[in-house]
Enzyme design. Sequence first.
Site, PDB file in Angstrom:
ATOM      1  N   LYS A 135       0.817  -1.218   0.000  1.00 31.87           N
ATOM      2  CA  LYS A 135       0.000   0.000   0.000  1.00 31.87           C
ATOM      3  C   LYS A 135       0.853   1.273   0.000  1.00 31.87           C
ATOM      4  O   LYS A 135       0.342   2.354  -0.269  1.00 31.87           O
ATOM      5  CB  LYS A 135      -1.001   0.014   1.151  1.00 31.87           C
ATOM      6  CG  LYS A 135      -0.442   0.077   2.541  1.00 31.87           C
ATOM      7  CD  LYS A 135      -1.560  -0.148   3.553  1.00 31.87           C
ATOM      8  CE  LYS A 135      -1.079  -0.168   4.990  1.00 31.87           C
ATOM      9  NZ  LYS A 135      -0.888   1.132   5.581  1.00 31.87           N
ATOM     10  N   ASP A 136       2.153   1.149   0.288  1.00 34.22           N
ATOM     11  CA  ASP A 136       3.057   2.307   0.227  1.00 34.22           C
ATOM     12  C   ASP A 136       3.629   2.533  -1.168  1.00 34.22           C
ATOM     13  O   ASP A 136       4.297   3.551  -1.407  1.00 34.22           O
ATOM     14  CB  ASP A 136       4.236   2.122   1.195  1.00 34.22           C
ATOM     15  CG  ASP A 136       3.808   2.129   2.655  1.00 34.22           C
ATOM     16  OD1 ASP A 136       2.761   2.737   2.957  1.00 34.22           O
ATOM     17  OD2 ASP A 136       4.524   1.536   3.488  1.00 34.22           O
ATOM     18  N   ARG A 183      -8.681   8.082   3.552  1.00 31.31           N
ATOM     19  CA  ARG A 183      -9.608   7.051   3.068  1.00 31.31           C
ATOM     20  C   ARG A 183     -10.457   6.510   4.209  1.00 31.31           C
ATOM     21  O   ARG A 183     -11.687   6.406   4.093  1.00 31.31           O
ATOM     22  CB  ARG A 183      -8.787   5.919   2.423  1.00 31.31           C
ATOM     23  CG  ARG A 183      -9.580   4.665   2.083  1.00 31.31           C
ATOM     24  CD  ARG A 183      -8.652   3.523   1.691  1.00 31.31           C
ATOM     25  NE  ARG A 183      -7.718   3.196   2.756  1.00 31.31           N
ATOM     26  CZ  ARG A 183      -8.004   2.464   3.825  1.00 31.31           C
ATOM     27  NH1 ARG A 183      -9.221   1.965   3.985  1.00 31.31           N
ATOM     28  NH2 ARG A 183      -7.084   2.205   4.743  1.00 31.31           N
ATOM     29  N   ARG A 184      -9.810   6.159   5.326  1.00 28.24           N
ATOM     30  CA  ARG A 184     -10.566   5.661   6.482  1.00 28.24           C
ATOM     31  C   ARG A 184     -11.477   6.751   7.032  1.00 28.24           C
ATOM     32  O   ARG A 184     -12.638   6.504   7.355  1.00 28.24           O
ATOM     33  CB  ARG A 184      -9.609   5.189   7.584  1.00 28.24           C
ATOM     34  CG  ARG A 184      -8.833   3.939   7.236  1.00 28.24           C
ATOM     35  CD  ARG A 184      -7.939   3.492   8.391  1.00 28.24           C
ATOM     36  NE  ARG A 184      -7.081   2.393   7.960  1.00 28.24           N
ATOM     37  CZ  ARG A 184      -5.755   2.397   8.036  1.00 28.24           C
ATOM     38  NH1 ARG A 184      -5.113   3.427   8.544  1.00 28.24           N
ATOM     39  NH2 ARG A 184      -5.061   1.352   7.618  1.00 28.24           N
ATOM     40  N   ARG A 219      -0.464   9.946  13.481  1.00 25.09           N
ATOM     41  CA  ARG A 219       0.695   9.408  12.755  1.00 25.09           C
ATOM     42  C   ARG A 219       1.560   8.583  13.699  1.00 25.09           C
ATOM     43  O   ARG A 219       1.416   8.619  14.904  1.00 25.09           O
ATOM     44  CB  ARG A 219       1.546  10.563  12.181  1.00 25.09           C
ATOM     45  CG  ARG A 219       0.937  11.324  11.017  1.00 25.09           C
ATOM     46  CD  ARG A 219       0.959  10.573   9.699  1.00 25.09           C
ATOM     47  NE  ARG A 219       2.211   9.917   9.411  1.00 25.09           N
ATOM     48  CZ  ARG A 219       3.294  10.509   8.897  1.00 25.09           C
ATOM     49  NH1 ARG A 219       3.283  11.797   8.624  1.00 25.09           N
ATOM     50  NH2 ARG A 219       4.390   9.823   8.645  1.00 25.09           N
ATOM     51  N   ARG A 262       0.960   4.371  17.745  1.00 19.12           N
ATOM     52  CA  ARG A 262      -0.458   4.724  17.623  1.00 19.12           C
ATOM     53  C   ARG A 262      -1.302   4.025  18.688  1.00 19.12           C
ATOM     54  O   ARG A 262      -2.220   4.619  19.253  1.00 19.12           O
ATOM     55  CB  ARG A 262      -0.968   4.398  16.215  1.00 19.12           C
ATOM     56  CG  ARG A 262      -0.540   5.448  15.191  1.00 19.12           C
ATOM     57  CD  ARG A 262      -1.134   5.177  13.834  1.00 19.12           C
ATOM     58  NE  ARG A 262      -0.190   4.503  12.960  1.00 19.12           N
ATOM     59  CZ  ARG A 262      -0.496   4.034  11.758  1.00 19.12           C
ATOM     60  NH1 ARG A 262      -1.736   4.131  11.310  1.00 19.12           N
ATOM     61  NH2 ARG A 262       0.415   3.457  11.012  1.00 19.12           N
ATOM     62  N   CYS A 317      -1.863   9.540  -1.340  1.00 18.16           N
ATOM     63  CA  CYS A 317      -2.441   9.684   0.003  1.00 18.16           C
ATOM     64  C   CYS A 317      -3.222  10.978   0.162  1.00 18.16           C
ATOM     65  O   CYS A 317      -3.878  11.185   1.179  1.00 18.16           O
ATOM     66  CB  CYS A 317      -1.326   9.630   1.050  1.00 18.16           C
ATOM     67  SG  CYS A 317      -0.549   8.013   1.174  1.00 18.16           S
TER      68      CYS A 317
END
Length: 308
Positions: free
Chosen positions: A85-86, A133-134, A151, A157, A244
């Site tokens: 995903k990166d 997105r979330r 972040r 987190r 992003c």
Amino acid sequence: MRTIVVGTRQSALALTQTQQTIDKLTAICEQAGLPFAFEIKKIVTRGDRILDVTLSKVGGKGLFVKEIEQALLDGEIDCAIHSMKDMPFELPEGLVIGAIPEREDPRDCLVSLTARSVEELPQGARVGTSSLRRGAQLQALRPDLAIESLRGNIDTRIRKLTEEGFDAIMLAAAGLHRMGWKDRITAYVPPEVCLPAVGQGALAVECRADDEELLSLLARFDDDATRQAVTAERTFLGLLNGGCQVPIGAFAEVVEDQVKMTGMVASPDGLRILRESFQGQDPVSVGRTVAEALIGQGADRILAEARE
């Protein structure tokens, strides 16, 4: 014996998934009698250095891979393990994704001390996430929620969940699985509620296109169903020129020789969400069809506004 130097970010998750990959490659080498050994080289990326700004404001895709790809091009490392995903859609000339191993759980998940699901979160609950997105999909489902930027590495987190008084945080389930932290997951969020990021749960093993010896080894590690699904998702991403900075999600899976995919484009506030699904045998065609359908519904305008 050739020693393969493997580049990776130095977060706990990156090192864990790199070591897990090396263990599997070592087993393949032992089984096939191949003369390879592996060593890890840690590399700090721009995304690791900038932790006080949301991803959408510092450039998005490529933030966690550019320095590693430069080390590949310079011959300092032989391959790199990335979270798919990166990965930007376009790779630098001379580099290829040599293997996409079997995918981990692609879903997002909720970690909360007070609620067992998104629906159970209290009115006005504070939810931390690093992802537009979330955030957009959560706002669409629960407009009352206060979505706040969060972040840091996953261990950071999770610590901030209690230290900074969040009601919940949202993360990729795959990272928690790889770290052996399944027990910390409160609830899995199904793709019908929150479509994952393109490639979420999958890894990319990147190497130089001319390293035939290494490519031959990596071919033994490639998972065809995962590669097909990720190809559909990344084709979708490439046609929408997504990073992003804009809320884009997609999830594809291979079911009975068909690639089934749903793609999503949203406004950052979650007020406009476009979804489209399609299935077919060719993953590139599936990804392109879903992207073109969403563009026909106005996705390009939503994306242009989000980038501004």
